[in-house]
Design a protein around this motif. Structure first.
Motif, short mmCIF file in Angstrom:
data_model
loop_
_atom_site.label_atom_id
_atom_site.label_comp_id
_atom_site.label_asym_id
_atom_site.label_seq_id
_atom_site.Cartn_x
_atom_site.Cartn_y
_atom_site.Cartn_z
N ARG A 40 34.45 44.75 35.49
CA ARG A 40 34.93 44.57 34.12
C ARG A 40 35.98 43.46 34.03
O ARG A 40 36.07 42.75 33.04
CB ARG A 40 35.50 45.87 33.59
CG ARG A 40 35.53 45.92 32.09
CD ARG A 40 35.92 47.29 31.62
NE ARG A 40 34.79 48.18 31.66
CZ ARG A 40 34.32 48.82 30.61
NH1 ARG A 40 34.89 48.67 29.45
NH2 ARG A 40 33.30 49.62 30.72
N PHE A 41 36.79 43.30 35.09
CA PHE A 41 37.81 42.25 35.09
C PHE A 41 37.30 40.95 35.72
O PHE A 41 38.06 40.00 35.85
CB PHE A 41 39.06 42.73 35.83
CG PHE A 41 39.97 43.53 34.95
CD1 PHE A 41 40.97 42.91 34.21
CD2 PHE A 41 39.82 44.89 34.83
CE1 PHE A 41 41.80 43.64 33.39
CE2 PHE A 41 40.64 45.64 34.02
CZ PHE A 41 41.64 45.01 33.29
N GLY A 42 36.04 40.92 36.11
CA GLY A 42 35.47 39.70 36.65
C GLY A 42 35.87 39.42 38.09
O GLY A 42 35.89 38.27 38.52
N LEU A 43 36.17 40.47 38.84
CA LEU A 43 36.58 40.33 40.24
C LEU A 43 35.71 41.22 41.14
O LEU A 43 36.22 42.09 41.83
CB LEU A 43 38.06 40.74 40.39
CG LEU A 43 39.06 40.01 39.50
CD1 LEU A 43 40.40 40.70 39.51
CD2 LEU A 43 39.17 38.57 39.93
N PRO A 44 34.40 40.98 41.17
CA PRO A 44 33.51 41.90 41.90
C PRO A 44 33.68 41.87 43.42
O PRO A 44 33.26 42.80 44.10
CB PRO A 44 32.11 41.41 41.51
CG PRO A 44 32.29 39.99 41.16
CD PRO A 44 33.67 39.88 40.56
N ASN A 45 34.29 40.83 43.98
CA ASN A 45 34.44 40.74 45.43
C ASN A 45 35.73 41.36 45.95
O ASN A 45 36.00 41.31 47.14
CB ASN A 45 34.37 39.27 45.87
CG ASN A 45 33.03 38.65 45.53
OD1 ASN A 45 32.02 39.34 45.51
ND2 ASN A 45 33.02 37.38 45.24
N ILE A 46 36.52 41.93 45.06
CA ILE A 46 37.78 42.57 45.45
C ILE A 46 37.60 44.07 45.34
O ILE A 46 36.91 44.57 44.45
CB ILE A 46 38.94 42.08 44.54
CG1 ILE A 46 39.09 40.56 44.67
CG2 ILE A 46 40.23 42.77 44.88
CD1 ILE A 46 40.12 39.97 43.75
N SER A 47 38.25 44.81 46.23
CA SER A 47 38.09 46.27 46.23
C SER A 47 38.64 46.89 44.95
O SER A 47 39.56 46.35 44.32
CB SER A 47 38.79 46.88 47.45
OG SER A 47 40.18 46.85 47.27
N GLU A 48 38.09 48.03 44.59
CA GLU A 48 38.51 48.74 43.37
C GLU A 48 40.00 49.08 43.41
O GLU A 48 40.69 48.92 42.41
CB GLU A 48 37.72 50.04 43.21
CG GLU A 48 36.34 49.88 42.64
CD GLU A 48 36.31 49.50 41.17
OE1 GLU A 48 37.03 50.11 40.36
OE2 GLU A 48 35.57 48.58 40.86
N ASN A 49 40.49 49.56 44.55
CA ASN A 49 41.90 49.93 44.64
C ASN A 49 42.83 48.74 44.48
O ASN A 49 43.88 48.85 43.85
CB ASN A 49 42.19 50.66 45.95
CG ASN A 49 41.62 52.06 45.96
OD1 ASN A 49 41.35 52.64 44.91
ND2 ASN A 49 41.43 52.62 47.14
N ALA A 50 42.46 47.59 45.02
CA ALA A 50 43.28 46.39 44.86
C ALA A 50 43.31 45.96 43.40
O ALA A 50 44.36 45.56 42.89
CB ALA A 50 42.75 45.27 45.75
N VAL A 51 42.18 46.03 42.75
CA VAL A 51 42.12 45.68 41.32
C VAL A 51 42.95 46.66 40.50
O VAL A 51 43.67 46.26 39.58
CB VAL A 51 40.66 45.62 40.82
CG1 VAL A 51 40.59 45.45 39.31
CG2 VAL A 51 39.91 44.50 41.51
N LYS A 52 42.88 47.95 40.84
CA LYS A 52 43.68 48.95 40.12
C LYS A 52 45.17 48.65 40.24
O LYS A 52 45.90 48.70 39.25
CB LYS A 52 43.39 50.35 40.64
CG LYS A 52 42.07 50.91 40.19
CD LYS A 52 41.83 52.30 40.76
CE LYS A 52 40.46 52.81 40.40
NZ LYS A 52 40.19 54.13 40.97
#
Length: 132
Positions: A40-52
């Motif tokens: 959703r934030f356009g960062l599919p190569n980064i882990s979910e926890n890091a994006v959170k």
């Protein structure tokens, strides 16, 4: 002249506080359910926890500035809302299987409303008087 914060600004701020609390709970409890937040934030190569963690930090900063009627809070919120509105429209057009149509439509309406309301109330972020 004292400026009071408009009720809509407070409501929008509280919605973001609620979303930060939900993100913190899912981060702390190590929720195994995928939220597709990275997509959703356009960062599919980064882990979910890091994006959170990144979203929590950005939103806490944004909420503080927005609720204190700071110019930078206004601009961070507007930039975030425009970005997420465009991302949701792009994801909607791509017919992404990760996100349902109903959630996409609701989020597009939500971000459009935030943008329009905040634009209407922008003078509150540009006053040089003491704010209460």
């Amino acid at each position: 002249m004292n400026w009071k914060r408009p009720w809509g600004v407070t409501l929008i701020g509280y919605f973001y506080i609620f979303s930060v609390l939900i993100l913190m709970i899912t981060l702390i409890t190590n929720s195994t359910e995928s939220t597709d937040l990275a997509i959703r934030f356009g960062l599919p190569n980064i882990s979910e926890n890091a994006v959170k963690v990144l979203v929590i930090l950005i939103y806490l900063t944004m909420i503080y500035g927005y609720l204190k009627l700071k110019k930078w809070g206004y601009w961070i919120l507007m930039t975030n809302s425009f970005y997420l509105l465009l991302r949701n429209i792009i994801i909607f057009q791509e017919d992404s299987p990760q996100l349902s149509y109903s959630s996409m439509i609701v989020s597009i309406i939500f971000y459009s409303t935030i943008i329009i309301y905040t634009l209407i109330k922008r003078e509150y972020f540009y006053v040089k008087y003491i704010r209460s």
